[in-house]
Design a protein around this motif. Sequence first.
Motif, PDB file in Angstrom:
ATOM      1  N   SER A  94       0.811  -1.222   0.000  1.00 53.40           N
ATOM      2  CA  SER A  94       0.000   0.000   0.000  1.00 53.40           C
ATOM      3  C   SER A  94       0.839   1.264   0.000  1.00 53.40           C
ATOM      4  O   SER A  94       0.315   2.355  -0.192  1.00 53.40           O
ATOM      5  CB  SER A  94      -0.918   0.008   1.228  1.00 53.40           C
ATOM      6  OG  SER A  94      -0.128  -0.070   2.403  1.00 53.40           O
ATOM      7  N   SER A  95       2.139   1.138   0.234  1.00 48.71           N
ATOM      8  CA  SER A  95       2.970   2.345   0.240  1.00 48.71           C
ATOM      9  C   SER A  95       4.439   1.988   0.067  1.00 48.71           C
ATOM     10  O   SER A  95       4.812   0.802   0.065  1.00 48.71           O
ATOM     11  CB  SER A  95       2.777   3.140   1.548  1.00 48.71           C
ATOM     12  OG  SER A  95       3.396   2.460   2.623  1.00 48.71           O
ATOM     13  N   LYS A 122      -6.988   2.240   1.295  1.00 47.96           N
ATOM     14  CA  LYS A 122      -5.695   2.920   1.123  1.00 47.96           C
ATOM     15  C   LYS A 122      -4.946   2.303  -0.064  1.00 47.96           C
ATOM     16  O   LYS A 122      -4.368   3.011  -0.898  1.00 47.96           O
ATOM     17  CB  LYS A 122      -4.866   2.785   2.405  1.00 47.96           C
ATOM     18  CG  LYS A 122      -3.492   3.408   2.287  1.00 47.96           C
ATOM     19  CD  LYS A 122      -2.693   3.282   3.589  1.00 47.96           C
ATOM     20  CE  LYS A 122      -1.271   3.832   3.380  1.00 47.96           C
ATOM     21  NZ  LYS A 122      -0.451   3.752   4.576  1.00 47.96           N
ATOM     22  N   ASN A 170       7.521  -8.016   2.448  1.00 50.00           N
ATOM     23  CA  ASN A 170       8.026  -6.645   2.450  1.00 50.00           C
ATOM     24  C   ASN A 170       7.495  -5.789   3.605  1.00 50.00           C
ATOM     25  O   ASN A 170       8.179  -4.898   4.082  1.00 50.00           O
ATOM     26  CB  ASN A 170       7.657  -5.999   1.097  1.00 50.00           C
ATOM     27  CG  ASN A 170       7.711  -4.481   1.160  1.00 50.00           C
ATOM     28  OD1 ASN A 170       8.774  -3.881   1.120  1.00 50.00           O
ATOM     29  ND2 ASN A 170       6.530  -3.845   1.295  1.00 50.00           N
ATOM     30  N   TYR A 273      12.889  -3.372  15.930  1.00 52.84           N
ATOM     31  CA  TYR A 273      12.814  -3.367  14.461  1.00 52.84           C
ATOM     32  C   TYR A 273      14.074  -3.990  13.860  1.00 52.84           C
ATOM     33  O   TYR A 273      14.005  -4.851  12.980  1.00 52.84           O
ATOM     34  CB  TYR A 273      12.635  -1.930  13.950  1.00 52.84           C
ATOM     35  CG  TYR A 273      12.800  -1.810  12.446  1.00 52.84           C
ATOM     36  CD1 TYR A 273      11.716  -1.993  11.590  1.00 52.84           C
ATOM     37  CD2 TYR A 273      14.054  -1.529  11.881  1.00 52.84           C
ATOM     38  CE1 TYR A 273      11.885  -1.899  10.202  1.00 52.84           C
ATOM     39  CE2 TYR A 273      14.215  -1.430  10.509  1.00 52.84           C
ATOM     40  CZ  TYR A 273      13.133  -1.610   9.673  1.00 52.84           C
ATOM     41  OH  TYR A 273      13.304  -1.520   8.305  1.00 52.84           O
ATOM     42  N   THR A 310       9.693   7.144   3.001  1.00 54.43           N
ATOM     43  CA  THR A 310       8.515   6.264   3.113  1.00 54.43           C
ATOM     44  C   THR A 310       7.784   6.395   4.450  1.00 54.43           C
ATOM     45  O   THR A 310       8.274   7.034   5.393  1.00 54.43           O
ATOM     46  CB  THR A 310       8.899   4.770   2.956  1.00 54.43           C
ATOM     47  OG1 THR A 310       9.595   4.365   4.146  1.00 54.43           O
ATOM     48  CG2 THR A 310       9.728   4.500   1.727  1.00 54.43           C
TER      49      THR A 310
HETATM   50  P1  NDP Z   1       6.202   1.790   4.459  1.00 51.73           P
HETATM   51  O1  NDP Z   1       5.732   2.158   5.819  1.00 51.73           O
HETATM   52  O2  NDP Z   1       5.989   2.733   3.350  1.00 51.73           O
HETATM   53  O3  NDP Z   1       5.561   0.400   4.043  1.00 51.73           O
HETATM   54  C1  NDP Z   1       5.324  -0.601   4.976  1.00 51.73           C
HETATM   55  C2  NDP Z   1       4.142  -1.412   4.522  1.00 51.73           C
HETATM   56  O4  NDP Z   1       3.900  -2.435   5.497  1.00 51.73           O
HETATM   57  C3  NDP Z   1       2.852  -0.614   4.404  1.00 51.73           C
HETATM   58  O5  NDP Z   1       2.176  -1.048   3.254  1.00 51.73           O
HETATM   59  C4  NDP Z   1       2.091  -1.016   5.649  1.00 51.73           C
HETATM   60  O6  NDP Z   1       0.684  -0.963   5.514  1.00 51.73           O
HETATM   61  C5  NDP Z   1       2.525  -2.451   5.761  1.00 51.73           C
HETATM   62  N1  NDP Z   1       2.203  -3.021   7.055  1.00 51.73           N
HETATM   63  C6  NDP Z   1       2.563  -2.571   8.271  1.00 51.73           C
HETATM   64  N2  NDP Z   1       2.003  -3.339   9.214  1.00 51.73           N
HETATM   65  C7  NDP Z   1       1.288  -4.294   8.587  1.00 51.73           C
HETATM   66  C8  NDP Z   1       0.470  -5.349   9.019  1.00 51.73           C
HETATM   67  N3  NDP Z   1       0.250  -5.594  10.316  1.00 51.73           N
HETATM   68  N4  NDP Z   1      -0.122  -6.126   8.098  1.00 51.73           N
HETATM   69  C9  NDP Z   1       0.057  -5.883   6.794  1.00 51.73           C
HETATM   70  N5  NDP Z   1       0.798  -4.876   6.315  1.00 51.73           N
HETATM   71  C10 NDP Z   1       1.397  -4.087   7.211  1.00 51.73           C
HETATM   72  O7  NDP Z   1       7.760   1.430   4.627  1.00 51.73           O
HETATM   73  P2  NDP Z   1       8.877   0.983   3.569  1.00 51.73           P
HETATM   74  O8  NDP Z   1       8.325   0.908   2.216  1.00 51.73           O
HETATM   75  O9  NDP Z   1      10.053   1.800   3.832  1.00 51.73           O
HETATM   76  O10 NDP Z   1       9.214  -0.481   4.097  1.00 51.73           O
HETATM   77  C11 NDP Z   1       9.111  -1.617   3.283  1.00 51.73           C
HETATM   78  C12 NDP Z   1      10.206  -2.598   3.629  1.00 51.73           C
HETATM   79  O11 NDP Z   1      11.472  -2.025   3.321  1.00 51.73           O
HETATM   80  C13 NDP Z   1      10.270  -2.988   5.092  1.00 51.73           C
HETATM   81  O12 NDP Z   1      10.507  -4.379   5.180  1.00 51.73           O
HETATM   82  C14 NDP Z   1      11.470  -2.226   5.623  1.00 51.73           C
HETATM   83  O13 NDP Z   1      12.065  -2.903   6.698  1.00 51.73           O
HETATM   84  C15 NDP Z   1      12.359  -2.262   4.401  1.00 51.73           C
HETATM   85  N6  NDP Z   1      13.409  -1.267   4.353  1.00 51.73           N
HETATM   86  C16 NDP Z   1      13.104   0.067   4.294  1.00 51.73           C
HETATM   87  C17 NDP Z   1      14.125   0.990   4.230  1.00 51.73           C
HETATM   88  C18 NDP Z   1      13.855   2.442   4.166  1.00 51.73           C
HETATM   89  O14 NDP Z   1      14.836   3.204   4.146  1.00 51.73           O
HETATM   90  N7  NDP Z   1      12.609   2.901   4.122  1.00 51.73           N
HETATM   91  C19 NDP Z   1      15.522   0.568   4.210  1.00 51.73           C
HETATM   92  C20 NDP Z   1      15.714  -0.857   4.285  1.00 51.73           C
HETATM   93  C21 NDP Z   1      14.693  -1.719   4.326  1.00 51.73           C
HETATM   94  P3  NDP Z   1      -0.186   0.371   5.837  1.00 51.73           P
HETATM   95  O15 NDP Z   1      -0.071   1.192   4.596  1.00 51.73           O
HETATM   96  O16 NDP Z   1      -1.538  -0.176   6.058  1.00 51.73           O
HETATM   97  O17 NDP Z   1       0.429   1.001   7.021  1.00 51.73           O
END
Ligand code: NDP
Length: 398
Positions: A94-95, A122, A170, A273, A310
């Motif tokens: 979703s994001s 969303k 993810n 985390y 993000t």
């Molecule tokens: P976002 O917050 O944009 O995306 C996280 C996603 O996880 C959202 O879609 C969120 O849904 C979903 N989510 C959270 N909780 C749940 C749940 N209980 N059930 C289902 N979905 C859930 O973060 P990022 O895109 O940055 O993160 C994505 C991945 O990348 C993660 O694994 C993170 O550890 C990894 N990462 C990110 C980095 C960064 O710099 N941003 C660097 C390295 C790794 P909702 O929209 O409903 O909240």
Amino acid sequence: MALQAAALLPSAFSIPKEGKASATLKDSSLFGISLSDHIKSDFGSSSFKIKSQRRLSHGAIRAETMVATPGVTNATVSGKKTLRKGCVVVTGASSGLGLATAKALAETGKWHVIMACRDFLKTERAAKSAGMPKENYTIMHLDLASLHSVRQFVDNFRRSGRPLDVLVCNAAVYQPTAKEPSFTADGFELSVGTNHLGHFLLSRLLLDDLKQSDYPSKRLIIVGSITGNTNTLAGNVPPKANLGDLRGLARGLDGLNSSAMIDGGDFDGAKAYKDSKVCNMLTMQEFHRRYHEETGITFASLYPGCIATTGLFREHIPLFRLLFPPFQKYITKGFVSETESGKRLAQVVSDPSLTKSGVYWSWNKNSSSFENQLSQEASDAEKARKVWEVSEKLVGLV
Ligand code: NDP
Ligand code: PMR
């Protein structure tokens, strides 16, 4: 939580490993502040759409899946055979990274993306505003903070009759400012419960579906991160990941009979985390050791780059959210855009050159992928086996 990393660091540094970036930190005082404010979470409500609502017994669902699975090639009018569309499940689409990956894959026309998300509206809005072709995605409800929801998702996915060719774990939550732990529906500390245990159950259950796929390259990808790897500068910013002897995990991470932390220590949201990311990377390698040879499935993890814009940082204080992107862009030079990170993860899903199993992928400054080294803890085979065994008890697999 007070995070005073800058005070611990020299005024200039270079980063030899991750991203092969060489960076100079002239003024790190931006992040030497005490990040103690509390920001309200904006978790959305959950709603969902299931393609087929028919009630079937478990056996019948599997039979339907097998019958409905199309052959791997489709004959065209000219008689030539083409590869059918691959079907990829992306959690947290979703994001951020998940959405950018879903978009990158859907736009090729070669993939049907199952966006496995907890907030249907969303996700639908995000997919629409990203311009994703609507015939190339389906949204299905998945709340990783509930083992019941994970099992329900697996049932619903099987009822859809689609094959599973690639699974991307993810989704994640990050609670750096939380003073007290919060918990999943099953009573596990939220970050490890969602990021690791929810995905652990999901991937264990869907392994059977991956095995059944006739797609030429089947993959299971679990997103990792630099911050869980203490062989990097970023991984040395306190609090550092450390699973210890897993005593907290073994006792259920419930914060009552045991600590909410894997190592049994005091609660720290940022550490929880990072620990969850270590579990993600260990799980990928344990999958590889147990199942790669037998199934031919490629198991992989990755660090997509620092996607500083993000929603992951939604619970951080506003000052952090303001300064983190320019800090990563101009000082560490570790910044990547959401679009670029999505292309990277999409490569791990579909690039024919990234079929090696057991690999933790990273990208250099020119955006070329390379096999990266994990930290000692994140590549500890004995710890991986223990995390696997304790986790399967916690999620009710044994
Ligand atoms: P976002 O917050 O944009 O995306 C996280 C996603 O996880 C959202 O879609 C969120 O849904 C979903 N989510 C959270 N909780 C749940 C749940 N209980 N059930 C289902 N979905 C859930 O973060 P990022 O895109 O940055 O993160 C994505 C991945 O990348 C993660 O694994 C993170 O550890 C990894 N990462 C990110 C980095 C960064 O710099 N941003 C660097 C390295 C790794 P909702 O929209 O409903 O909240
Ligand atoms: Mg980090 C090369 C240096 C580098 C990189 C690539 C990252 C990535 N970070 C680096 C360095 C530093 N960070 C330094 C020197 C500091 C102290 C000034 C610093 C601080 C910092 C904080 C407070 N960094 C952070 C935070 C977070 O809250 C983020 C975090 O740990 O989330 C778990 C974060 C991150 N730094 C990164 C990346 C990729 C993150 C976040 C995302 C993640 O690991 O999933």
